[in-house]
Scaffold this active site. Structure first.
Site, PDB file in Angstrom:
ATOM      1  N   ARG A  35       0.833  -1.227   0.000  1.00  0.00           N
ATOM      2  CA  ARG A  35       0.000   0.000   0.000  1.00  0.00           C
ATOM      3  C   ARG A  35       0.859   1.266   0.000  1.00  0.00           C
ATOM      4  O   ARG A  35       0.523   2.265   0.632  1.00  0.00           O
ATOM      5  CB  ARG A  35      -0.940   0.036   1.223  1.00  0.00           C
ATOM      6  CG  ARG A  35      -1.820  -1.176   1.393  1.00  0.00           C
ATOM      7  CD  ARG A  35      -2.896  -1.307   0.328  1.00  0.00           C
ATOM      8  NE  ARG A  35      -3.805  -2.360   0.695  1.00  0.00           N
ATOM      9  CZ  ARG A  35      -3.746  -3.612   0.208  1.00  0.00           C
ATOM     10  NH1 ARG A  35      -2.817  -3.934  -0.687  1.00  0.00           N
ATOM     11  NH2 ARG A  35      -4.617  -4.512   0.582  1.00  0.00           N
ATOM     12  N   SER A  79     -10.494   0.230   3.870  1.00  0.00           N
ATOM     13  CA  SER A  79      -9.661  -0.034   5.062  1.00  0.00           C
ATOM     14  C   SER A  79      -9.021   1.269   5.522  1.00  0.00           C
ATOM     15  O   SER A  79      -8.329   1.916   4.738  1.00  0.00           O
ATOM     16  CB  SER A  79      -8.546  -1.018   4.728  1.00  0.00           C
ATOM     17  OG  SER A  79      -9.084  -2.171   4.145  1.00  0.00           O
ATOM     18  N   GLU A 136      -3.956   4.031   6.441  1.00  0.00           N
ATOM     19  CA  GLU A 136      -3.754   3.832   5.001  1.00  0.00           C
ATOM     20  C   GLU A 136      -4.336   5.013   4.204  1.00  0.00           C
ATOM     21  O   GLU A 136      -3.820   5.405   3.162  1.00  0.00           O
ATOM     22  CB  GLU A 136      -4.456   2.527   4.584  1.00  0.00           C
ATOM     23  CG  GLU A 136      -4.377   2.244   3.106  1.00  0.00           C
ATOM     24  CD  GLU A 136      -5.074   0.935   2.725  1.00  0.00           C
ATOM     25  OE1 GLU A 136      -4.757  -0.115   3.317  1.00  0.00           O
ATOM     26  OE2 GLU A 136      -5.928   0.992   1.826  1.00  0.00           O
TER      27      GLU A 136
END
Ligand code: FAD
Ligand code: NAP
Length: 338
Positions: A163, A238, A334
């Site tokens: 990520r 998320s 994130e």
């Protein structure tokens, strides 16, 4: 310049649905428009916007939002089994994935139904169900805002990680990604069906030898049943990354939590499911005003209607602190915070 708006409302521009105002907003539909726009220097900062599905806005934006709407798909056949497919940054990601599957080009099927646009896909090396775009990424073209020059970045240069990429770090807000090229298969597709949820979904249809279409269908079914639809309830997927920790720390956690969910990476490190930690700590379904933790997926923070970005940010900090005190693990966000 066309498509410039002032005091622009942002509520409908991100999937979190947070109320905020931007000083200026412009949408860009071609490379020439982008070059013309950035050729006139501005003392205000730029904020690049794609589909708004990975951004939490915590205050009014004192700057210029530049939304990339550059479209177009082109192909180049490399050989019997390989094709390079280039998509404009403003193409919708899922529509692009489905277009590839319709043409029997394999490689992106596990990434079906991820919201957002093609241009943001390299930003955090989007991933799901065991596949990341770095696995099929060839290169991207990006306009450097400071020099108004186009640069090509190949796979290595993007410094992809879990990520992560160079565009989420040192190159953040410095480049406007224009298009992205993927290397896809025309035959002998590499099927990736390791994730338990995919296997059980395929079993439901009695599929033992899945095609790329089967994988996409399974992923879409799982995601639709599990993840909150941002059109119904504001969220950015998320909120935290899955932490990678030492096996030593995981073993220590297991003394108190023998059912710890982990996915070993190598001899010294292991990946934990952040959603499991958050659920175990009792946050699943938590709600404070209009900010909350989703009732079915603890990794997703949600806006029940009129929460502010700061309330979501504060909730995320409470979760980070609690997980640290209970497990000794530090969660990282994130989502991009504006
Ligand atoms: P935005 O949110 O608009 O932007 C994200 C970042 O990229 C910002 O920093 C922005 O400045 C920058 N950016 C955007 N476009 C450009 C450009 N053209 N040039 C330069 N910078 C740019 N992510 C996953 O990895 N896997 C998943 O499975 C996944 N599932 C999700 C499920 C849900 C329900 C939601 C809401 C989100 C999910 N996400 C997932 C997160 C998100 O969809 C992805 O990160 C997606 O790639 C973001 O695309 P976007 O166009 O909406 O980007
Ligand atoms: P899940 O299936 O409930 O699994 C929980 C976590 O365990 C996932 O995050 C996944 O890590 C990990 N995992 C599960 N099986 C694994 C395996 N066989 N090998 C390695 N790791 C495994 O997860 P979920 O929340 O429903 O999400 C499913 C997939 O979609 C995941 O890959 C997830 O990353 C992706 N997703 C991402 C977002 C986002 O916003 N980033 C939102 C929704 C879904 P990984 O996350 O590392 O794959």
């Amino acid at each position: 310049m066309k498509n410039i708006f002032y005091s622009f409302p942002l509520k409908n521009e991100t999937t979190f649905g947070i109320n905020a105002i931007a000083d200026e907003y412009i949408s860009i539909e071609s490379v020439q428009e982008a070059k013309d726009f950035f050729s006139i220097p501005s003392d205000k900062p730029y904020y690049i916007l794609g589909g708004g599905s990975n951004i939490l806005i915590t205050k009014d934006v004192n700057g210029i939002i530049v939304q990339n709407k550059i479209k177009g798909i082109s192909t180049s056949i490399i050989d019997d089994s390989t094709i390079h497919v280039t998509a404009g940054a403003g193409e919708n990601w899922n529509e692009f994935v489905l277009y590839c599957i319709e043409n029997n080009w394999g490689g992106l099927e596990n990434l079906s139904l991820i919201p957002g646009n093609v241009g943001a896909s390299p930003m955090q090396n989007i991933g799901a169900y065991g596949v990341e775009i770095k696995d099929v990424f060839v290169s991207l073209n990006a306009l450097e805002i400071a020099t108004n020059e186009i640069h090509t970045f190949e796979n290595e240069a993007c410094k992809f990680g879990y990520r992560e990429s160079i565009f989420k770090n040192s190159h953040k807000n410095k480049f406007l990604i224009i298009d992205v090229t993927f290397k896809l298969t025309r035959k002998n597709h590499k099927i990736s069906a390791n994730y338990g949820a995919i296997q059980s979904e395929l079993q439901k249809y009695n599929v033992t030898n899945p095609t790329i279409k089967d994988i996409s269908k399974a992923v879409i079914a799982i995601r639709s049943s599990k993840l909150p639809d941002p059109k119904v309830i504001g969220n950015a997927g998320s909120f935290f990354k899955n932490p990678v920790i030492s096996i030593k720390l995981a073993d220590a956690i297991k003394l108190n939590y023998p059912d710890l969910v982990e996915y070993p990476i190598d001899e010294t490190s292991t990946k934990l499911a952040a959603g499991w930690l958050i659920e175990k700590a009792g946050w699943k379904g938590f709600r404070d005003g209009d900010a909350g933790v989703h009732a079915l997926q603890a990794l997703v923070l949600v806006n029940y209607g009129n929460t502010t970005g700061n309330e979501i940010l504060n909730l995320s900090q409470r979760i980070i602190d609690d997980i640290h005190s209970k497990f000794g693990v530090t969660l990282e966000r994130e989502v991009n915070i504006w």
